[in-house]
Enzyme design. Structure first.
Site, PDB file in Angstrom:
ATOM      1  CB  SER A 193      -0.965  -0.033   1.197  1.00  0.00           C
ATOM      2  OG  SER A 193      -1.974   0.937   1.059  1.00  0.00           O
TER       3      SER A 193
ATOM      4  CD  GLU B 167      -2.379  -2.923  -4.183  1.00  0.00           C
ATOM      5  OE1 GLU B 167      -3.597  -3.009  -3.909  1.00  0.00           O
ATOM      6  OE2 GLU B 167      -1.622  -2.079  -3.648  1.00  0.00           O
TER       7      GLU B 167
ATOM      8  CG  HIS C  20      -5.400  -2.534  -0.504  1.00  0.00           C
ATOM      9  ND1 HIS C  20      -4.479  -2.209  -1.465  1.00  0.00           N
ATOM     10  CD2 HIS C  20      -5.179  -1.691   0.545  1.00  0.00           C
ATOM     11  CE1 HIS C  20      -3.733  -1.200  -1.030  1.00  0.00           C
ATOM     12  NE2 HIS C  20      -4.130  -0.874   0.176  1.00  0.00           N
TER      13      HIS C  20
END
Length: 342
Positions: free
Chosen positions: A143, A243, A314
């Protein structure tokens, strides 16, 4: 139970096989010249925990500490754990100093970021990597930690681990499902130097091919915001994985246009699309294309293999990946697979 499930179960239960006890490079391949691979961990090595982005409490990271200690590692908790400055794990200065101390600490062999959120970009240009370069260690997270992965790749060519963080360790392993168990244990496998191999089922949107290259990537929106900076990824000849979460389809389309217009899709070895949690379109503002169609449109003129729905992102099936390490990537009628070479 297949071999992967069996080894994961044995490791969770502490009934490790000799293969799980063996640390170091297990694949038999040697890192290529120019790549900087931190030493893999062995029993007794120390992992630091810090918060370069969002805040987290000591109580929330205890499950991760207990499990990593059960793996035979020592854990050193940074000063930013239990600190809070609004959404951040302490002020910019506190987060900077905590991460800097861990980068410089000769006792540490790895640094696990406690959670994502936002904040790494606020301190990245003030960090001094001189001691870290002389003695690299594994930086772990995903992230917002994509900032660190991209910076280490672009500036120093040092490998790192894209994986779940402390906030994803189950509080009660007896209630954890197999995917949770396997994804967390994949962190240990990555740190210990085991060869990692992951697969995804076939999809009509995939494009076949078999290639070899250095794996890079992470969160799409973070990678886009780093364009033109010191941390901007160089993608030529690389296998790129992407992602994201919580984005509208039109924003995903815009970010992929950014990748295309900045040349990041031109000379890839391969493209891996992980999990994309899409925010529903506002009524009357429907975009009209899926993530699959968005990506296909941007890579239509190229010939490298492409796969979708890979187990990274995620989501629960977010497995550890070694960024900056050479992999083989294959897409065929049976699905897609990614294998680390060392």
């Amino acid at each position: 139970m297949n071999r992967k499930h069996f080894l994961s179960f044995m490791a969770m239960m502490g009934l490790t096989l000799p293969a799980l006890k063996s640390f170091g490079n297990l694949s038999g391949a040697e890192p290529e010249s120019g790549l900087k691979i931190p030493d893999y961990l062995k029993a007794g090595d120390t992992i630091g925990i810090t918060c370069p982005a969002g805040f987290i409490t000591m109580a929330e990271i205890l499950p991760s500490i207990q499990l990593m200690e059960s793996w035979g590692f020592k854990v050193k908790v940074g000063k930013t754990v239990d600190r809070r400055d609004f959404t951040f794990g302490g002020s910019d200065q506190e987060r900077l100093l905590d991460l800097q101390n861990m980068l410089d600490d000769p006792e540490l062999k790895a640094i696990m970021c406690a959670r994502g959120g936002y904040g790494a970009v606020r301190i990245i240009d003030q960090l001094n990597f001189d001691r870290f370069i002389a003695s690299p260690k594994w930086v772990i997270g995903f992230s917002d930690v994509t900032v660190l992965h991209c910076h280490l790749s672009r500036k120093y060519g040092i490998a790192s681990i894209h994986s779940k963080m402390c906030n994803s360790f189950p509080a009660d392993w007896t209630l954890a499902d197999p995917v949770q168990i396997e994804t967390i244990l994949s962190i240990r496998q990555a740190l210990s130097g085991e060869q990692l191999r992951y697969s995804a089922p076939p999809l009509s949107y995939n494009r076949a091919g078999k290639v070899e290259g250095i794996l890079i990537g992470g969160n799409l929106s973070i990678i886009e915001t780093l364009a033109g900076s010191k941390s901007d990824l160089k993608t030529e000849g690389k296998i790129l994985f992407l992602e994201d979460t919580g984005e509208y389809l039109y924003r995903i389309d815009r970010m992929f246009w950014n990748l295309k217009r900045t040349g990041k899709l031109d000379q890839l070895q391969g493209l891996i699309i992980g999990g994309f949690k899409v925010k529903p379109d506002d009524p009357g503002e429907e975009f009209g294309k899926t993530v699959y169609e968005i990506v296909q449109e941007k890579v239509r003129e190229y010939n490298y293999p492409v796969c979708f729905d890979f187990p990274v992102g995620h989501q629960r099936n977010n497995f550890a990946l070694k960024c900056g390490v050479r992999h083989t990537f294959e897409v065929n009628s049976s699905g897609s697979s990614l294998t680390s070479l060392y």
